[in-house]
Design a protein around this motif. Structure first.
Motif: not given
Length: 594
Positions: A391-392, A540-541, A558-562, A571-572
């Motif tokens: 959510k964050m 990405l970091s 954010n997309v990669d972490r998601r 994956y990512g």
């Protein structure tokens, strides 16, 4: 099956007890079995050698009897002066001389018949210095026999033998006969012939069939050979599988006339027994492979194997019986602990008792209940943590997007006072509606591209056709593949704001999708300003906005972490870029369908 494996696991007390008992029993059984086998094998070989030596000598003696009978015929003929001296070339023209010749021939036939070996006397020939020739035997006579005999390559050697030399040789037949049987000649000069330079002689030719038939008659299915003192094979039987002739030279060099050898013939461990007649020089030997010894060999092996297996089974049963009483509570406790390790936290009252092991069982049940409670709490906490984190991250994406969208509407209102506002508002409404349905929802790639189209409509109006979108899907079936909603929008947004817009010229954004090894790959390519290598390694970091002319990275971490939270660390996002030329962002995720 699991219990059976556990029984033989050397990590348990029960299995160790069984193992130690089995080691002792197996050691004793192996010692007894090996000792019995070696003793029996040794006795079997010794018996086989004795039997073979007796058998070889028996056959040799039988052949020697035949040899002595034929030698006596020759010696009688050379010494019977009264019979043959009266026959000469002159009186052969008269009737009385012819009768004497016929009588002499009949005497030779009688000699052969009395010996009992007439069928093996190929020919007996008496030739005197006065030209008298008398013959008998199963080979027909000829007036050229004397010439053929005396011209043979072996005649002179046999003629020069002294009175004590009676050893036989194998020679080719000098006679005119269809079979050309190999012969063994016995040649002696006439004792009553006074002409020492041209003595008459008696020749008896023994057929080699005598030896071959004798071997066949008395053979017991083993390979046997009969050879002369020169090593020529007179006869052999059952020699197809073994090259017994390879040891002839070894046997001929033996000083003793009887014995045996343990040799390797063509890779086969074999026993060779032999017997040589000193007078004739004939040597008989038998070849017996060790593996072909008496069938009792198999019986003793079977008995030994049965003994070994019986000891093994009895020892195993006794070990299990003894250890069962000792290890049953421990095995039950171990089974319960293994169930706990496999995720089964059910309380087991059977492991509880009043002894020390029972007390451990009570502690295990208490521990199992506590672990179950802790795991449930941990799962709820992790689930809540994951939802809050997603959510964050989603909250970081949505306000930024809404800000840009409202900014677009502001520019449209200032520059264009027409129906374009309707397009923007409609697209914005569709995007917000889909976002409000859930931030972690999975939609088809086709639906995701529709969301992206709404976003692109807004941005194209804002940037006055600054870029074009090119979508390439390798396989139409991929339109039905499932991905997380709002995956492509932040990536395309970065391509516009930080790739094409800073370049100052019209650009192209290419979106492609393909699969490899059950993985779905979606790439977003733009021909904008690219990313420098130093920023690429840390892009990405970083979660803060980078204030530079290159892609800021907002949304990408954010997309990669998601993706990693939903699908896992394998994956990512992967970024490939070259400054001033292009940037290619590839998303990898498992290939999923409804």
């Amino acid at each position: 099956m699991k219990k059976f494996r556990d029984l033989f696991s050397i990590k348990t007390i029960k299995s160790k007890l069984i193992l130690y008992n089995l080691i002792i029993i197996i050691s004793i059984a192996m010692f007894v079995s090996i000792f019995n086998f070696i003793s029996y094998r040794k006795n079997t070989i010794k018996t086989a050698i004795n039997n073979s030596m007796y058998h070889t000598k028996n056959i040799s003696d039988r052949l020697h009897i035949a040899y002595e009978e034929m030698l006596n015929i020759v010696l009688n003929c050379t010494a019977r002066k009264s019979l043959f001296l009266s026959i000469n070339s002159r009186n052969l023209q008269t009737s009385s001389g012819k009768q004497l010749a016929l009588y002499g021939t009949q005497v030779l036939k009688d000699y052969c018949a009395v010996s009992g070996y007439s069928e093996y006397i190929a020919k007996i020939t008496l030739y005197s210095k006065n030209g008298v020739l008398i013959q008998s035997g199963f080979i027909p006579g000829s007036i050229n026999d004397v010439s053929w005999i005396t011209n043979s390559d072996w005649f002179q050697k046999e003629y020069e033998k002294n009175s004590s030399s009676y050893q036989l040789s194998l020679v080719d037949s000098p006679f005119l006969e269809p079979s050309k049987t190999k012969l063994l000649p016995i040649l002696r000069t006439l004792e009553y012939d006074d002409n020492k330079k041209n003595n008459g002689w008696v020749l008896l030719c023994i057929s080699s069939k005598l030896y071959s038939k004798t071997l066949e008659q008395y053979n017991d299915d083993s390979a046997m050979y009969c050879i002369t003192k020169e090593g020529d094979v007179i006869a052999s039987v059952n020699s197809g599988g073994i090259n017994g002739t390879s040891i002839i030279n070894t046997l001929l060099n033996k000083s003793n006339n009887q014995g045996y050898l343990r040799v390797d013939i063509d890779g086969i461990d074999s026993i060779v027994t032999y017997y040589r007649q000193p007078q004739s020089g004939i040597l008989i030997y038998e070849v017996i492979p060790i593996k072909d010894l008496s069938m009792e060999h198999i019986v003793i092996i079977q008995t030994i194997i049965l003994l070994f297996i019986s000891c093994l089974i009895i020892g195993l049963l006794l070990s299990i019986l003894i250890s069962k009483k000792i290890n049953k509570p421990i095995a039950r406790l171990l089974y319960s602990i293994e169930n706990i390790s496999n995720g089964d936290f059910t309380r087991d009252p059977k492991i509880e008792g009043n002894d020390e092991i029972g007390t451990i069982g009570k502690c295990v049940n208490q521990m199992s209940s506590q672990i179950y409670t802790l795991l449930d709490t941990r799962v709820e906490i992790e689930k809540e943590k994951k939802d809050l984190e997603i959510k964050m991250l989603q909250a970081q994406i949505n306000p930024h997007f809404l800000y840009n969208t409202l900014d677009s509407i502001r520019w449209i209102a200032m520059i264009q006072k027409n129906s374009g506002i309707v397009q923007v508002v409609t697209s914005l409404s569709s995007l917000l509606k889909n976002m409000a349905k859930g931030f972690n929802e999975k939609v088809t790639l086709e639906k995701e591209l529709e969301f992206l189209n709404d976003y692109v409509i807004i941005e194209k109006i804002r940037y006055v056709e600054l870029f074009d979108i090119d979508i390439q899907i390798s396989d139409p079936v991929l339109y039905k593949a499932k991905i997380i909603k709002l995956t492509l929008q932040p990536i395309v947004e970065n391509a516009i704001f930080n790739g094409i817009e800073p370049s100052g010229h019209t650009g192209v954004i290419k979106i492609s999708a393909y699969t490899d090894n059950s993985t779905l790959y979606i790439s977003v390519y733009d021909n904008g300003v690219g990313i420098s290598p130093e920023n690429l390694s840390t892009l990405l970091s970083k979660t803060e906005r980078v204030k530079s002319s290159t892609m800021s990275g907002i949304g990408l971490p954010n997309v990669d972490r998601r993706f990693k939270l939903v699908y896992g660390e394998d994956y990512g996002i992967k970024i490939d870029s070259k400054v001033g030329e292009y940037t290619k962002i590839t998303v990898s995720l498992p290939l999923e369908f409804d």
